[in-house]
Design a protein around this motif. Structure first.
Motif, PDB file in Angstrom:
ATOM      1  N   VAL A  57      42.977  35.601  30.943  1.00 32.97           N
ATOM      2  CA  VAL A  57      43.109  35.095  32.307  1.00 32.97           C
ATOM      3  C   VAL A  57      43.817  36.167  33.126  1.00 32.97           C
ATOM      4  O   VAL A  57      44.905  36.623  32.757  1.00 32.97           O
ATOM      5  N   VAL A  58      43.195  36.570  34.218  1.00 30.38           N
ATOM      6  CA  VAL A  58      43.765  37.574  35.109  1.00 30.38           C
ATOM      7  C   VAL A  58      44.254  36.847  36.361  1.00 30.38           C
ATOM      8  O   VAL A  58      43.457  36.383  37.171  1.00 30.38           O
ATOM      9  N   SER A  59      45.563  36.727  36.483  1.00 32.20           N
ATOM     10  CA  SER A  59      46.148  36.044  37.641  1.00 32.20           C
ATOM     11  C   SER A  59      46.303  37.032  38.784  1.00 32.20           C
ATOM     12  O   SER A  59      47.013  38.033  38.651  1.00 32.20           O
ATOM     13  N   THR A  60      45.617  36.765  39.907  1.00 36.74           N
ATOM     14  CA  THR A  60      45.733  37.593  41.099  1.00 36.74           C
ATOM     15  C   THR A  60      45.409  36.770  42.334  1.00 36.74           C
ATOM     16  O   THR A  60      44.382  36.085  42.360  1.00 36.74           O
ATOM     17  N   ALA A 112      40.042  30.393  43.290  1.00 33.74           N
ATOM     18  CA  ALA A 112      40.374  31.239  44.433  1.00 33.74           C
ATOM     19  C   ALA A 112      41.877  31.250  44.688  1.00 33.74           C
ATOM     20  O   ALA A 112      42.540  30.217  44.643  1.00 33.74           O
ATOM     21  N   GLY A 113      42.405  32.456  44.908  1.00 33.41           N
ATOM     22  CA  GLY A 113      43.818  32.617  45.196  1.00 33.41           C
ATOM     23  C   GLY A 113      44.721  32.514  43.993  1.00 33.41           C
ATOM     24  O   GLY A 113      45.939  32.636  44.110  1.00 33.41           O
ATOM     25  N   VAL A 114      44.132  32.309  42.801  1.00 33.60           N
ATOM     26  CA  VAL A 114      44.940  32.103  41.599  1.00 33.60           C
ATOM     27  C   VAL A 114      44.555  33.052  40.467  1.00 33.60           C
ATOM     28  O   VAL A 114      45.356  33.879  40.040  1.00 33.60           O
ATOM     29  N   SER A 115      43.320  32.937  39.942  1.00 35.18           N
ATOM     30  CA  SER A 115      42.957  33.717  38.754  1.00 35.18           C
ATOM     31  C   SER A 115      41.461  33.680  38.490  1.00 35.18           C
ATOM     32  O   SER A 115      40.730  32.856  39.044  1.00 35.18           O
ATOM     33  N   PHE A 116      41.039  34.577  37.599  1.00 40.66           N
ATOM     34  CA  PHE A 116      39.700  34.540  37.024  1.00 40.66           C
ATOM     35  C   PHE A 116      39.832  34.864  35.546  1.00 40.66           C
ATOM     36  O   PHE A 116      40.843  35.412  35.098  1.00 40.66           O
ATOM     37  N   THR A 117      38.820  34.477  34.770  1.00 32.53           N
ATOM     38  CA  THR A 117      38.857  34.689  33.325  1.00 32.53           C
ATOM     39  C   THR A 117      37.740  35.636  32.910  1.00 32.53           C
ATOM     40  O   THR A 117      36.578  35.407  33.245  1.00 32.53           O
ATOM     41  N   ILE A 118      38.119  36.689  32.196  1.00 35.88           N
ATOM     42  CA  ILE A 118      37.147  37.607  31.600  1.00 35.88           C
ATOM     43  C   ILE A 118      36.951  37.148  30.159  1.00 35.88           C
ATOM     44  O   ILE A 118      37.922  36.996  29.417  1.00 35.88           O
ATOM     45  N   SER A 119      35.702  36.929  29.769  1.00 39.48           N
ATOM     46  CA  SER A 119      35.390  36.482  28.411  1.00 39.48           C
ATOM     47  C   SER A 119      34.391  37.411  27.744  1.00 39.48           C
ATOM     48  O   SER A 119      33.660  38.139  28.421  1.00 39.48           O
ATOM     49  N   ILE A 120      34.382  37.354  26.409  1.00 37.16           N
ATOM     50  CA  ILE A 120      33.413  38.086  25.604  1.00 37.16           C
ATOM     51  C   ILE A 120      32.920  37.142  24.503  1.00 37.16           C
ATOM     52  O   ILE A 120      33.584  36.151  24.191  1.00 37.16           O
ATOM     53  N   ALA A 121      31.774  37.428  23.929  1.00 35.38           N
ATOM     54  CA  ALA A 121      31.177  36.538  22.926  1.00 35.38           C
ATOM     55  C   ALA A 121      31.870  36.613  21.574  1.00 35.38           C
ATOM     56  O   ALA A 121      32.005  35.606  20.890  1.00 35.38           O
ATOM     57  N   CYS A 164      46.889  46.731  38.938  1.00 36.10           N
ATOM     58  CA  CYS A 164      47.509  46.067  37.801  1.00 36.10           C
ATOM     59  C   CYS A 164      47.274  46.847  36.504  1.00 36.10           C
ATOM     60  O   CYS A 164      46.203  47.409  36.300  1.00 36.10           O
ATOM     61  N   ALA A 165      48.268  46.867  35.646  1.00 37.83           N
ATOM     62  CA  ALA A 165      48.124  47.381  34.282  1.00 37.83           C
ATOM     63  C   ALA A 165      48.926  46.439  33.399  1.00 37.83           C
ATOM     64  O   ALA A 165      50.156  46.493  33.382  1.00 37.83           O
ATOM     65  N   ASP A 166      48.243  45.546  32.693  1.00 39.16           N
ATOM     66  CA  ASP A 166      48.920  44.513  31.915  1.00 39.16           C
ATOM     67  C   ASP A 166      48.240  44.351  30.562  1.00 39.16           C
ATOM     68  O   ASP A 166      47.061  44.036  30.486  1.00 39.16           O
ATOM     69  N   SER A 167      48.999  44.563  29.500  1.00 40.56           N
ATOM     70  CA  SER A 167      48.430  44.439  28.152  1.00 40.56           C
ATOM     71  C   SER A 167      49.111  43.341  27.344  1.00 40.56           C
ATOM     72  O   SER A 167      49.003  43.307  26.128  1.00 40.56           O
ATOM     73  N   ALA A 168      49.792  42.432  28.032  1.00 35.31           N
ATOM     74  CA  ALA A 168      50.556  41.384  27.332  1.00 35.31           C
ATOM     75  C   ALA A 168      49.915  40.018  27.516  1.00 35.31           C
ATOM     76  O   ALA A 168      50.324  39.232  28.367  1.00 35.31           O
ATOM     77  N   GLY A 169      48.870  39.741  26.741  1.00 32.69           N
ATOM     78  CA  GLY A 169      48.235  38.418  26.815  1.00 32.69           C
ATOM     79  C   GLY A 169      47.656  38.146  28.179  1.00 32.69           C
ATOM     80  O   GLY A 169      46.951  38.973  28.726  1.00 32.69           O
ATOM     81  N   CYS A 174      48.856  39.813  37.484  1.00 31.72           N
ATOM     82  CA  CYS A 174      48.499  40.946  38.339  1.00 31.72           C
ATOM     83  C   CYS A 174      48.875  40.763  39.805  1.00 31.72           C
ATOM     84  O   CYS A 174      48.393  41.516  40.654  1.00 31.72           O
ATOM     85  N   GLY A 175      49.711  39.800  40.115  1.00 33.84           N
ATOM     86  CA  GLY A 175      50.209  39.655  41.480  1.00 33.84           C
ATOM     87  C   GLY A 175      49.103  39.535  42.502  1.00 33.84           C
ATOM     88  O   GLY A 175      48.308  38.616  42.470  1.00 33.84           O
ATOM     89  N   SER A 176      49.026  40.527  43.402  1.00 33.68           N
ATOM     90  CA  SER A 176      47.994  40.531  44.438  1.00 33.68           C
ATOM     91  C   SER A 176      47.004  41.672  44.245  1.00 33.68           C
ATOM     92  O   SER A 176      46.290  42.060  45.169  1.00 33.68           O
ATOM     93  N   ALA A 177      46.937  42.223  43.037  1.00 26.26           N
ATOM     94  CA  ALA A 177      46.087  43.388  42.764  1.00 26.26           C
ATOM     95  C   ALA A 177      44.603  43.034  42.778  1.00 26.26           C
ATOM     96  O   ALA A 177      44.156  42.141  42.063  1.00 26.26           O
ATOM     97  N   ALA A 178      43.843  43.778  43.575  1.00 27.58           N
ATOM     98  CA  ALA A 178      42.394  43.604  43.638  1.00 27.58           C
ATOM     99  C   ALA A 178      41.685  44.500  42.633  1.00 27.58           C
ATOM    100  O   ALA A 178      40.463  44.481  42.525  1.00 27.58           O
ATOM    101  N   ALA A 179      42.454  45.274  41.887  1.00 28.35           N
ATOM    102  CA  ALA A 179      41.901  46.145  40.850  1.00 28.35           C
ATOM    103  C   ALA A 179      42.954  46.282  39.764  1.00 28.35           C
ATOM    104  O   ALA A 179      44.145  46.108  40.012  1.00 28.35           O
ATOM    105  N   GLY A 180      42.496  46.589  38.559  1.00 26.67           N
ATOM    106  CA  GLY A 180      43.473  46.772  37.504  1.00 26.67           C
ATOM    107  C   GLY A 180      42.870  46.976  36.139  1.00 26.67           C
ATOM    108  O   GLY A 180      41.663  47.191  35.992  1.00 26.67           O
ATOM    109  N   HIS A 181      43.749  46.885  35.135  1.00 30.64           N
ATOM    110  CA  HIS A 181      43.391  47.150  33.746  1.00 30.64           C
ATOM    111  C   HIS A 181      44.069  46.102  32.884  1.00 30.64           C
ATOM    112  O   HIS A 181      45.282  45.888  32.995  1.00 30.64           O
ATOM    113  N   VAL A 182      43.297  45.456  32.026  1.00 29.34           N
ATOM    114  CA  VAL A 182      43.801  44.362  31.193  1.00 29.34           C
ATOM    115  C   VAL A 182      43.185  44.456  29.805  1.00 29.34           C
ATOM    116  O   VAL A 182      42.275  45.260  29.578  1.00 29.34           O
ATOM    117  N   VAL A 183      43.669  43.617  28.897  1.00 31.89           N
ATOM    118  CA  VAL A 183      43.110  43.598  27.543  1.00 31.89           C
ATOM    119  C   VAL A 183      42.728  42.182  27.141  1.00 31.89           C
ATOM    120  O   VAL A 183      43.301  41.210  27.629  1.00 31.89           O
TER     121      VAL A 183
END
Length: 110
Positions: free
Chosen positions: A43-46, A85-94, A16-21, A25-34
């Motif tokens: 939120v990284v949807s995969t 599971a099967g939907v998404s995870f969220t990357i957060s920062i302080a 995945c390479a997604d920089s739009a909010g 990421c479809g079914s990507a087990a790896a990728g790049h986000v912002v």
């Protein structure tokens, strides 16, 4: 006596390479986000995420060309704040990045 282990290169079938909010990421087990400037999460949807997956986000200010953005150069330690599971995870920062988005690579282990 030392044992050594070598492993082949590991590659996911999609990347995945997604920089739009929110990152679609479809079914990507790896990728790049912002994480957008002024925001503290993405939120990284995969569908590759399982209940046992270990999402590993890594700050990487060198992803600008790949993501077509100017990445923030101030490192922000990421953590996983949610998962479904099967939907998404969220990357957060302080603390939200200022002016430019914070760029991250991620991989799913397991």
């Amino acid at each position: 006596f030392q044992n050594s282990v070598t492993a082949p290169l590991y590659a996911s079938t999609t990347n995945c390479a997604d920089s739009a909010g929110a990152a679609a990421c479809g079914s990507a087990a790896a990728g790049h986000v912002v994480i957008d400037a002024g925001a503290t999460s993405v939120v990284v949807s995969t569908t590759a995420l399982t209940a046992n997956s270990e999402p590993v986000p890594i700050f990487d200010s060198s992803l600008g060309a790949l993501l077509s953005v100017t990445c923030n150069t101030t490192a922000a330690l990421p953590y996983i704040s949610a998962r479904t599971a099967g939907v998404s995870f969220t990357i957060s920062i302080a603390v939200a990045p200022i002016t430019n988005p914070a760029c991250y690579g991620y991989t799913l282990v397991n």
